[in-house]
Write a protein that holds these residues in place. Sequence first.
Motif, PDB file in Angstrom:
ATOM      1  N   UNK A 147      -2.105 -18.621  -7.457  1.00 59.23           N
ATOM      2  CA  UNK A 147      -2.735 -19.541  -7.392  1.00 59.23           C
ATOM      3  C   UNK A 147      -2.411 -20.713  -6.135  1.00 59.23           C
ATOM      4  N   UNK A 148      -1.814 -19.798  -5.580  1.00 62.19           N
ATOM      5  CA  UNK A 148      -1.583 -20.937  -3.786  1.00 62.19           C
ATOM      6  C   UNK A 148      -2.468 -20.549  -2.960  1.00 62.19           C
ATOM      7  N   UNK A 149      -3.195 -19.222  -2.652  1.00 64.78           N
ATOM      8  CA  UNK A 149      -3.841 -19.035  -1.937  1.00 64.78           C
ATOM      9  C   UNK A 149      -4.577 -17.692  -1.954  1.00 64.78           C
ATOM     10  N   UNK A 150      -5.586 -17.269  -1.297  1.00 64.66           N
ATOM     11  CA  UNK A 150      -6.356 -16.302  -1.593  1.00 64.66           C
ATOM     12  C   UNK A 150      -4.864 -14.849  -1.107  1.00 64.66           C
ATOM     13  N   UNK A 151      -5.192 -13.345  -1.971  1.00 62.77           N
ATOM     14  CA  UNK A 151      -4.452 -12.545  -1.660  1.00 62.77           C
ATOM     15  C   UNK A 151      -5.843 -10.876  -0.761  1.00 62.77           C
ATOM     16  N   UNK A 152      -5.137 -10.783   0.063  1.00 61.72           N
ATOM     17  CA  UNK A 152      -5.925  -9.286   1.071  1.00 61.72           C
ATOM     18  C   UNK A 152      -5.077  -8.665   0.762  1.00 61.72           C
ATOM     19  N   UNK A 153      -5.793  -7.037   0.784  1.00 63.83           N
ATOM     20  CA  UNK A 153      -5.102  -6.107   0.007  1.00 63.83           C
ATOM     21  C   UNK A 153      -6.144  -4.621   0.551  1.00 63.83           C
ATOM     22  N   UNK A 154      -5.219  -3.935   1.473  1.00 66.46           N
ATOM     23  CA  UNK A 154      -5.826  -2.804   0.794  1.00 66.46           C
ATOM     24  C   UNK A 154      -6.174  -1.073  -0.284  1.00 66.46           C
ATOM     25  N   UNK A 155      -5.933  -1.124  -0.271  1.00 64.23           N
ATOM     26  CA  UNK A 155      -5.971  -0.208  -1.792  1.00 64.23           C
ATOM     27  C   UNK A 155      -7.352   1.435  -1.141  1.00 64.23           C
ATOM     28  N   UNK A 156      -5.795   1.951  -1.526  1.00 61.32           N
ATOM     29  CA  UNK A 156      -6.369   3.406  -1.200  1.00 61.32           C
ATOM     30  C   UNK A 156      -6.142   4.993  -2.743  1.00 61.32           C
ATOM     31  N   UNK A 157      -6.986   5.657  -3.045  1.00 59.41           N
ATOM     32  CA  UNK A 157      -7.290   6.165  -4.381  1.00 59.41           C
ATOM     33  C   UNK A 157      -7.236   7.523  -3.780  1.00 59.41           C
ATOM     34  N   UNK A 158      -6.065   8.085  -4.328  1.00 63.05           N
ATOM     35  CA  UNK A 158      -5.636   9.692  -3.420  1.00 63.05           C
ATOM     36  C   UNK A 158      -5.364  10.871  -5.300  1.00 63.05           C
ATOM     37  N   UNK A 159      -5.489  11.923  -5.245  1.00 65.29           N
ATOM     38  CA  UNK A 159      -4.456  12.343  -5.977  1.00 65.29           C
ATOM     39  C   UNK A 159      -3.397  12.698  -6.426  1.00 65.29           C
ATOM     40  N   UNK A 160      -3.206  12.260  -7.228  1.00 67.72           N
ATOM     41  CA  UNK A 160      -1.637  12.452  -7.611  1.00 67.72           C
ATOM     42  C   UNK A 160      -0.728  13.924  -6.872  1.00 67.72           C
ATOM     43  N   UNK A 161      -1.623  14.972  -7.653  1.00 67.39           N
ATOM     44  CA  UNK A 161      -1.109  15.296  -7.118  1.00 67.39           C
ATOM     45  C   UNK A 161      -2.261  16.612  -6.500  1.00 67.39           C
ATOM     46  N   UNK A 162      -1.946  17.146  -4.879  1.00 62.98           N
ATOM     47  CA  UNK A 162      -2.556  17.901  -3.990  1.00 62.98           C
ATOM     48  C   UNK A 162      -3.178  19.264  -5.064  1.00 62.98           C
ATOM     49  N   UNK A 163      -4.620  19.622  -4.960  1.00 60.96           N
ATOM     50  CA  UNK A 163      -4.665  20.968  -5.520  1.00 60.96           C
ATOM     51  C   UNK A 163      -5.042  22.398  -4.443  1.00 60.96           C
ATOM     52  N   UNK A 164      -4.237  22.063  -3.568  1.00 55.80           N
ATOM     53  CA  UNK A 164      -4.151  23.082  -2.261  1.00 55.80           C
ATOM     54  C   UNK A 164      -2.465  22.418  -1.670  1.00 55.80           C
ATOM     55  N   UNK A 165      -2.313  22.963  -1.209  1.00 57.86           N
ATOM     56  CA  UNK A 165      -1.171  23.354  -0.075  1.00 57.86           C
ATOM     57  C   UNK A 165      -1.100  22.266   1.348  1.00 57.86           C
ATOM     58  N   UNK A 166       0.010  21.035   0.916  1.00 57.95           N
ATOM     59  CA  UNK A 166       0.244  20.337   1.696  1.00 57.95           C
ATOM     60  C   UNK A 166       0.450  20.604   3.565  1.00 57.95           C
TER      61      UNK A 166
END
Length: 170
Positions: A137-156
């Motif tokens: 309640x004391x102030x705004x929050x700013x954030x960066x959100x990134x959505x990625x696969x939990x497990x890559x469907x290919x080798x990293x």
Amino acid sequence: MQTGSGVQHSEKYEKGTSSFQIWFEPFLGETNYAAPTYADYLEQDFPVVMKDGCTIKSIVGGSSPVQLVADAKMWDVTISAGQAFEMMVPDGYSIAGLVVEGPSTWCSFNETRSVEPREFVICEGDAAGLLRVGADVGGDTRLILIQVPSVLPYPSYKEVKIRLKVEKQK
């Protein structure tokens, strides 16, 4: 910037500039031989939605002009003081978040925690779930959100590199 088989670059920032840099790892079989590309975008190029006391700017994927070969989406979210941002995290995906400013409370996958500015949060899930981030309640929050696969469907890259080392040792 999409680098193909490699990149060398330098950056110059003017006083008062803030930035966030992240490298997404695509499927190497499709991108390793691709021609490098680079594009500049202006702030007004990114779509912004106002919803329930939140300002949500699409940075990567969806309606953003930035489309990658990596399976990733990214948002810049500002939550007004005392309000909350909610999003469904799809099945098989995780959310990484960087709190840029303002303390917040994160609820995801049956876990609740307080998060301070400059903290990095990972919400891993193997099933769909609701992510809720509330601004204090004391102030705004700013954030960066990134959505990625939990497990890559290919080798990293790391897995390919390890496999190459093992094959060389044989």
